[in-house]
Design a protein around this motif. Structure first.
Motif, PDB file in Angstrom:
ATOM      1  N   ILE A 128       4.193  38.039 146.438  1.00 50.61           N
ATOM      2  CA  ILE A 128       3.294  36.634 146.215  1.00 50.61           C
ATOM      3  C   ILE A 128       2.840  36.910 144.739  1.00 50.61           C
ATOM      4  CG2 ILE A 128       1.232  35.353 146.750  1.00 50.61           C
ATOM      5  CD1 ILE A 128       1.875  35.532 149.617  1.00 50.61           C
ATOM      6  N   LEU A 129       3.079  35.859 144.026  1.00 48.54           N
ATOM      7  CA  LEU A 129       2.445  35.877 142.631  1.00 48.54           C
ATOM      8  C   LEU A 129       1.889  34.342 142.620  1.00 48.54           C
ATOM      9  CD1 LEU A 129       5.171  37.359 140.283  1.00 48.54           C
ATOM     10  CD2 LEU A 129       2.835  38.343 141.227  1.00 48.54           C
ATOM     11  N   TYR A 130       0.771  34.066 141.640  1.00 46.84           N
ATOM     12  CA  TYR A 130       0.387  32.942 141.530  1.00 46.84           C
ATOM     13  C   TYR A 130       0.492  32.456 140.122  1.00 46.84           C
ATOM     14  CZ  TYR A 130      -2.127  32.911 145.961  1.00 46.84           C
ATOM     15  OH  TYR A 130      -2.392  32.910 147.192  1.00 46.84           O
ATOM     16  N   THR A 131       0.765  31.082 139.834  1.00 48.23           N
ATOM     17  CA  THR A 131       1.431  30.486 138.872  1.00 48.23           C
ATOM     18  C   THR A 131      -0.137  30.645 137.696  1.00 48.23           C
ATOM     19  OG1 THR A 131       0.494  28.329 139.516  1.00 48.23           O
ATOM     20  CG2 THR A 131       2.964  28.935 139.584  1.00 48.23           C
ATOM     21  N   SER A 132       0.408  30.860 136.493  1.00 50.82           N
ATOM     22  CA  SER A 132      -0.659  31.093 135.508  1.00 50.82           C
ATOM     23  C   SER A 132      -0.743  29.906 134.585  1.00 50.82           C
ATOM     24  CB  SER A 132      -0.039  32.110 134.234  1.00 50.82           C
ATOM     25  OG  SER A 132       0.984  31.805 133.856  1.00 50.82           O
ATOM     26  N   GLY A 133      -0.688  28.897 135.423  1.00 54.61           N
ATOM     27  CA  GLY A 133      -0.747  27.445 134.679  1.00 54.61           C
ATOM     28  C   GLY A 133      -2.480  26.913 134.681  1.00 54.61           C
ATOM     29  N   GLU A 137      14.659  36.602 121.983  1.00 58.61           N
ATOM     30  CA  GLU A 137      13.633  35.771 122.860  1.00 58.61           C
ATOM     31  C   GLU A 137      14.028  35.145 123.905  1.00 58.61           C
ATOM     32  OE1 GLU A 137      10.659  32.188 121.595  1.00 58.61           O
ATOM     33  OE2 GLU A 137      12.248  32.561 120.053  1.00 58.61           O
ATOM     34  N   ALA A 138      13.237  35.402 125.030  1.00 61.04           N
ATOM     35  CA  ALA A 138      13.654  35.066 126.456  1.00 61.04           C
ATOM     36  C   ALA A 138      12.701  34.025 126.942  1.00 61.04           C
ATOM     37  CB  ALA A 138      13.663  36.121 127.128  1.00 61.04           C
ATOM     38  N   TYR A 139      13.227  33.435 127.825  1.00 58.87           N
ATOM     39  CA  TYR A 139      12.325  32.339 128.900  1.00 58.87           C
ATOM     40  C   TYR A 139      12.497  32.490 130.312  1.00 58.87           C
ATOM     41  CZ  TYR A 139      11.889  27.687 130.932  1.00 58.87           C
ATOM     42  OH  TYR A 139      11.425  26.405 131.857  1.00 58.87           O
ATOM     43  N   GLY A 140      11.143  32.534 130.650  1.00 62.05           N
ATOM     44  CA  GLY A 140      11.209  32.743 132.216  1.00 62.05           C
ATOM     45  C   GLY A 140       9.966  32.217 132.879  1.00 62.05           C
ATOM     46  N   MET A 141       9.914  32.274 134.158  1.00 59.81           N
ATOM     47  CA  MET A 141       8.797  31.581 134.766  1.00 59.81           C
ATOM     48  C   MET A 141       8.564  32.506 136.208  1.00 59.81           C
ATOM     49  SD  MET A 141      10.161  28.001 135.863  1.00 59.81           S
ATOM     50  CE  MET A 141       9.703  27.408 134.509  1.00 59.81           C
ATOM     51  N   THR A 142       7.512  32.328 136.724  1.00 62.94           N
ATOM     52  CA  THR A 142       7.111  33.097 137.960  1.00 62.94           C
ATOM     53  C   THR A 142       8.155  32.543 139.070  1.00 62.94           C
ATOM     54  OG1 THR A 142       4.901  33.263 137.350  1.00 62.94           O
ATOM     55  CG2 THR A 142       5.374  33.472 139.860  1.00 62.94           C
ATOM     56  N   GLU A 143       8.279  31.085 139.249  1.00 64.73           N
ATOM     57  CA  GLU A 143       9.198  30.680 140.290  1.00 64.73           C
ATOM     58  C   GLU A 143      10.656  30.935 140.111  1.00 64.73           C
ATOM     59  OE1 GLU A 143       5.853  27.638 139.067  1.00 64.73           O
ATOM     60  OE2 GLU A 143       6.903  28.988 138.076  1.00 64.73           O
ATOM     61  N   ALA A 144      10.916  31.421 139.003  1.00 58.88           N
ATOM     62  CA  ALA A 144      12.214  31.991 138.813  1.00 58.88           C
ATOM     63  C   ALA A 144      12.461  33.531 138.916  1.00 58.88           C
ATOM     64  CB  ALA A 144      12.883  31.504 137.639  1.00 58.88           C
ATOM     65  N   THR A 145      11.351  34.274 139.455  1.00 56.73           N
ATOM     66  CA  THR A 145      11.435  35.640 139.391  1.00 56.73           C
ATOM     67  C   THR A 145      11.391  36.210 138.086  1.00 56.73           C
ATOM     68  OG1 THR A 145      12.961  35.377 141.335  1.00 56.73           O
ATOM     69  CG2 THR A 145      12.246  37.607 140.888  1.00 56.73           C
TER      70      THR A 145
END
Length: 632
Positions: free
Chosen positions: A170-175, A312-320
């Motif tokens: 479980i991770l929480y979004t950093s928004g 340079e990369a792009y990622g997000m919590t919802e995409a692991t």
């Protein structure tokens, strides 16, 4: 060495650790300063042991254990151990009591893991809720520890009972929303996402990463630690980021790659700039930057400093974590692009959910085995976030004909200035080109007639001075007038998340009622008449202006100009001609016009629309004069 990525692996974390332990044996997997290394075989055995220990304390499949540990190898192995038998929830130890209380309740924590002897508010919070507190004591080997505390009935679940679809992390979004959203990632998500990252970075046995990223976010956990395990390589687990220790650690351990956010990269190259000898012996194969946009000039400086390509990369919590990345050499890396898909499907959607073509701006959407299946605590957000099997990321961008992705900003951060939609990241990029500016962030402020107005916060280079007027003139040469911020603030630093994303909403809150600029605030106006002139502007515009702010860029129009002229005539009996105010649209120039007869008012920077505005208003001069008379 031959990559392990082609080797079939099961879709669970336990199976991955077992497979790597059997294949790589005594090869190093985790290292840490002044600690013995731990091997793949030892890591598999240790996480099994801790898994059994957790089961004996009543923690098994479906139970959540929050982990509050400082960066280091124990943070990595605690995550791996808990996720193998239950659900881990790594949290930032710097969170405050109220934040922790919300998260513990939201995740329904069964246990909390914290360093033994540490005085932390989470201990009292956990005990008040009947949550077990497990105290961790580190051993001599990197990542090895013992646990004390907890007395639940032993779990009957086997150690590796989890299936691919079971939640593991479980991770929480950093928004920047009022409460972070809960993201539960399954074993299958973790394996797929870390596999994509390992392939994108070309990780094979023998590779060594220096990790400085927090191990309570996906950047550090999945696209660095887990990706290295999937690739059969190793990680140096540091105590966190410190600009003055990165180069010494690189010289000591000779890592082959390094990953960080732009702010960290900037600090590291700054240290190298002041001490070029500190680079001696450092040889990196590749450097990755992710989590927030990397300015092109900083990318170039990083590559020049280390003699290694920057991906340079792009990622997000919802995409692991990783969604896209620029290809490794000899593949083509495109400036200002975050590259091509690392494995998931990427689409650009319009508001109706229709797929857009190359070079069309829209919302970035993703689909694939690394993508989660919905927020655990936000049903309304889920309803809006998924469309036709795709997760709508909330990021605004486009793809070119080659499939390279370009991020323009967050859809929720778009500024609606009188009907014109403005991407703040576009303004940030131009502002960072100013020689006096280190960092910049554009953001929205409420406006009585426009709805929203554009403001910007600047972090300046040491000793640099820049005025609002100068900054606006710089921007007008490079951006359309409607994109130029009407208010400029100088700040010591920008509020950011732990992963380096600027919290624009905090800037909005901070400056909602602030003077227009720190350099040219209303207090800078001397004399009763000048102070009254500021009051007239404030009355007419509904906001406090800066000394050199342009009336029309603060939302002024012909009707408001007539009202201002009327108030001036009532107070001072001048100026006679309202058109004079068009030529002198700042408080500075109007003060000279009104109170310093014979003196030429200072020049006011004019935007591209100034000539057209003057022509139109001159045609309406008679109407304006009548309006002004009626206002009196």
């Amino acid at each position: 060495m031959t990559p392990l990525l082609g080797t079939p692996i099961s879709q669970t974390l336990g199976a991955l650790l077992a497979a790597r332990g059997a294949a790589l044996g005594d090869a190093r997997v985790l290292a840490s300063p002044d600690r013995d290394d731990i091997s793949y075989r030892a890591l598999d055995e240790f996480t099994r042991t801790i898994g059994g220990d957790l089961r004996a304390r009543g923690i098994g499949a479906g139970d959540v254990a929050a982990i509050l540990l400082d960066n280091g190898p124990e943070a990595a192995t605690a995550f791996l151990s808990v996720s193998r038998v239950a659900i881990s929830a790594p949290l930032n130890p710097a969170l405050k009591t109220e934040e922790l209380a919300y998260l513990l309740d939201d995740m329904n924590a069964r246990a909390v893991i914290i360093e033994a002897g540490r005085d932390h508010p989470v201990v009292d919070l956990a005990r008040a809720r009947g949550i077990d507190v497990l105290c961790l004591s580190a051993g001599h080997q990197a990542g090895v520890f013992s646990l004390d505390g907890g007395n639940g009935p032993e779990s009957a679940d086997p150690i590796d009972a989890a299936g691919p679809s079971d939640a593991s992390l479980i991770l929480y979004t950093s928004g920047t929303t009022s409460h972070p959203k809960r993201v539960a990632l399954s074993h299958a998500n973790l394996i797929a996402g870390s596999g994509f990252a390992a392939k994108a970075m070309g990780l094979v046995p023998g590779e060594l990463c220096l990790n400085v990223m927090p191990l309570y976010h996906a950047h550090g956990l999945t696209s660095t630690i887990l990706a290295s395990i999937v690739g059969g390589s190793a990680v140096i687990c540091t105590g966190g980021f410190s600009a003055d220790t990165v180069l010494p650690m690189m010289r000591r351990y000779r890592p082959s790659w390094f990953s960080a956010v732009p702010a960290m990269h900037q600090a590291v190259v700054g240290m190298a700039r002041t001490d070029p000898d500190a680079l001696g012996g450092i040889s990196l194969r590749v450097i990755r930057s992710a989590s927030s946009p990397l300015p092109a000039d900083l990318l170039a400086e990083i590559e020049a400093t280390f003699g290694a390509p920057v991906v340079e990369a792009y990622g997000m919590t919802e995409a692991t974590s990783l969604v896209s990345a620029n290809p490794l050499p000899p593949g083509r890396r495109k400036t200002n692009s975050v590259g091509i898909s690392t494995g998931c499907a990427i689409a650009i959607l319009d508001e109706a959910g229709r797929h857009l073509g190359p070079d069309e701006d829209g919302e970035i959407a993703i689909s694939g085995p690394n993508v989660f299946d919905g927020y655990g605590n936000a049903p309304e957000a889920n309803a809006a976030a998924f469309s036709g099997g795709y997760f709508r990321t909330g990021d605004f961008g486009r793809r070119d004909a080659d499939g390279y992705l370009y991020i323009r900003g967050r859809t929720k951060e778009l500024i609606n200035r009188g009907g014109s939609k403005i991407i703040p990241g576009e303004i940030d990029t131009v502002l960072r080109r100013h020689p006096a500016v280190v960092e910049a962030a554009a953001f929205a402020l409420a406006h009585p007639t426009l709805g929203e107005d554009v403001a910007a916060a600047l972090v300046l280079r040491a000793g640099a001075i820049v005025s609002t007027a100068e900054t606006q003139a710089f921007l007008r040469e490079r951006l359309a007038d409607f994109k130029v911020p009407s208010r400029i603030f100088v700040v010591d630093d920008l509020p950011k998340t732990a992963t380096g994303k600027v919290r624009r909403s905090e800037l909005t809150k901070r400056f909602a009622t602030a003077p227009a600029s720190q350099e040219y605030a209303p207090a800078a106006v001397d004399g009763a008449d000048r102070t009254h002139l500021v009051s007239l502007w404030t009355e007419v515009l509904g906001r406090e202006p800066g000394f050199r702010d342009n009336f029309f860029q603060l939302g002024g129009n012909s009707i408001l100009l007539a009202r201002l002229h009327s108030r001036m005539v009532e107070r001072w009996g001048r100026p006679d001609n309202i058109i004079t105010l068009i030529d002198h649209p700042t408080i500075e120039s109007q003060a000279a016009l009104l109170f310093e007869p014979g003196k030429t008012p200072p020049a006011t920077p004019q935007g591209a629309n100034a000539v057209t505005r003057r022509r139109l208003l001159t045609r309406k001069a008679g109407t304006l004069q009548n309006l002004a008379s009626r206002s009196r």
